[in-house]
Design an enzyme around this catalytic site. Structure first.
Site, mmCIF file in Angstrom:
data_model
loop_
_atom_site.group_PDB
_atom_site.id
_atom_site.type_symbol
_atom_site.label_atom_id
_atom_site.label_comp_id
_atom_site.label_asym_id
_atom_site.label_seq_id
_atom_site.Cartn_x
_atom_site.Cartn_y
_atom_site.Cartn_z
ATOM 1 N N ASP A 164 -4.721 51.773 63.980
ATOM 2 C CA ASP A 164 -3.640 51.042 63.327
ATOM 3 C C ASP A 164 -4.149 49.638 63.006
ATOM 4 O OD1 ASP A 164 -3.639 49.792 65.756
ATOM 5 O OD2 ASP A 164 -1.739 50.600 66.426
ATOM 6 N N ASP B 299 1.659 60.068 65.968
ATOM 7 C CA ASP B 299 1.065 59.488 67.178
ATOM 8 C C ASP B 299 2.188 58.900 68.002
ATOM 9 O OD1 ASP B 299 0.892 56.228 67.492
ATOM 10 O OD2 ASP B 299 1.267 56.853 65.434
#
EC number: 2.4.2.29
Length: 375
Positions: free
Chosen positions: A89, A264
């Protein structure tokens, strides 16, 4: 990275992500390895649960151990000894969650390090540089995660800034000649018209995949479902779709029903450490006294190392004694449970019985199937 859409049933998609480091079958769940480790697990154990791709955290790995240490080893794969693909991320969400200690400007974000209090600045270019050094197979653009609740105007200003940052991320990624994949992130809060603007702008810039961000930040489930139903059909069919930070087992099922390919969440690992274990019929709280004398496994249907070797009574004992092994065995089980769900979804899609799978999934939990807007 290459994405292949193999089969569809309704909006649900069965596909494959092909990387130099291996193939990822989709829909896929990515365990979270914030600091370069899935808490308590060796890479071999994580792989043993069925995981094919991990998530790493750009923000935290930048603060500790830092880019220089990473480069000494090669990249994040070498550092943590994970042979498969890694998605990182961009750091946007972590910066967003710092709250009052951060200041967002057009250039980027000023904040104080949660590690030592140092003044730090992060922007789109810096995020791309860190992820380049991490060797991420999937790089996420730097965005601003729109908080909930937010007025239409607040969500619009945030989303428009994210678009400008997306363009800067794309430019820096291209300047580096990074051979890996870059995903855009759709923002716009709970407002469909803002999501439309975001999708249009991002698809115009062009990315290898598209994430739906700014959900699972406190909004009602109905809003999440509504935004997914509205947004997913507008995303390119030939690119993977990723729902960030989600979620509970039923959220995975509902995401797939609406066209999501990748998920996720810290939930399986965090809940495992707190003794909340996912099983076919729902959740077992291993701390409860009733498990003290229960010699049966957590889930008779589960093939994980924990269920094959230990009883609820033993896991209850480890939890009560705060033994590290308890957290590890619980984590192995929860991660395997999530991978079993994804494998079951993929198989059901291959066999054209996904709707039947959904009905059975909810029937085992004594719950109604949530409504799905017609195609």
């Amino acid at each position: 990275m290459k994405y292949e859409l193999i089969k569809k049933q309704g909006r649900a998609r069965r596909g494959q992500l092909q990387f130099d480091r291996g193939t990822v079958e989709t829909p896929a769940f990515m365990p979270v390895g914030t600091y370069g480790t899935v808490k308590g697990m060796t890479p071999e154990e994580v792989k043993g649960t069925g995981a094919e791709i991990l998530l790493g955290n750009t923000f935290h790995l930048w603060l500790r151990p830092g880019q220089e240490i990473m480069k000494l080893h090669g990249d994040l794969h070498d550092f943590m000894n994970w042979k498969g693909p890694i998605l990182t991320d961009s750091g946007g969400f972590q910066v967003f969650s710092l709250g009052k200690t951060r200041k967002i400007t057009e250039e980027g974000v000023h904040f104080r390090s949660p590690v030592n209090g140092d003044k730090i600045f992060m922007d789109a270019e810096k995020s791309m540089q860190i992820q380049y050094d991490l060797g991420s197979d999937v790089v996420m653009i730097f965005d601003e995660c729109t908080p909930y609740p937010a007025t239409h105007d607040e969500a619009r200003i945030s989303m428009e800034r994210s678009i400008r940052w997306a363009e800067r991320s794309r430019n820096e990624f291209d300047r580096q000649e990074n051979p890996n994949a870059l995903f855009g992130i759709v923002q716009g809060g709970v407002y469909e018209d803002l999501r439309d603007v975001s999708v249009e702008a991002l698809t115009k810039i062009g990315f290898d995949g598209y994430a739906v961000g700014g959900l699972a930040v406190g909004e009602p489930k109905e809003d999440m479902h509504r935004i997914l139903e509205h947004t997913c059909p507008q995303l390119p069919e030939d690119k993977p779709r990723y729902l960030m930070g989600v979620g509970k087992p039923e959220d995975l099922v509902e995401g797939v029903r609406r066209g999501i390919d990748m998920f996720d969440c810290v939930m399986p690992t965090r809940n495992a450490r707190n003794g909340h274990l996912f099983v076919t019929g729902g959740v077992i709280k291993i701390r409860n006294a009733k498990h003290k004398t229960d010699t049966t496994p957590l889930d008779p249907e589960c093939d994980c190392y924990t269920c094959q070797n230990y009883s609820k009574s033993y896991l209850h004992h480890l939890d009560r004694c705060n033994e590290i092994l308890g957290a590890r065995l619980n984590t192995i089980h929860n991660l395997r449970y999530y991978q079993r769900i994804m494998a079951s979804i993929r198989k059901a899609l291959e066999e054209d019985r996904f709707e039947q799978f959904v009905e059975e999934f909810y029937a085992r939990r004594d719950r109604e199937v949530p409504p799905l807007k017609d195609l």
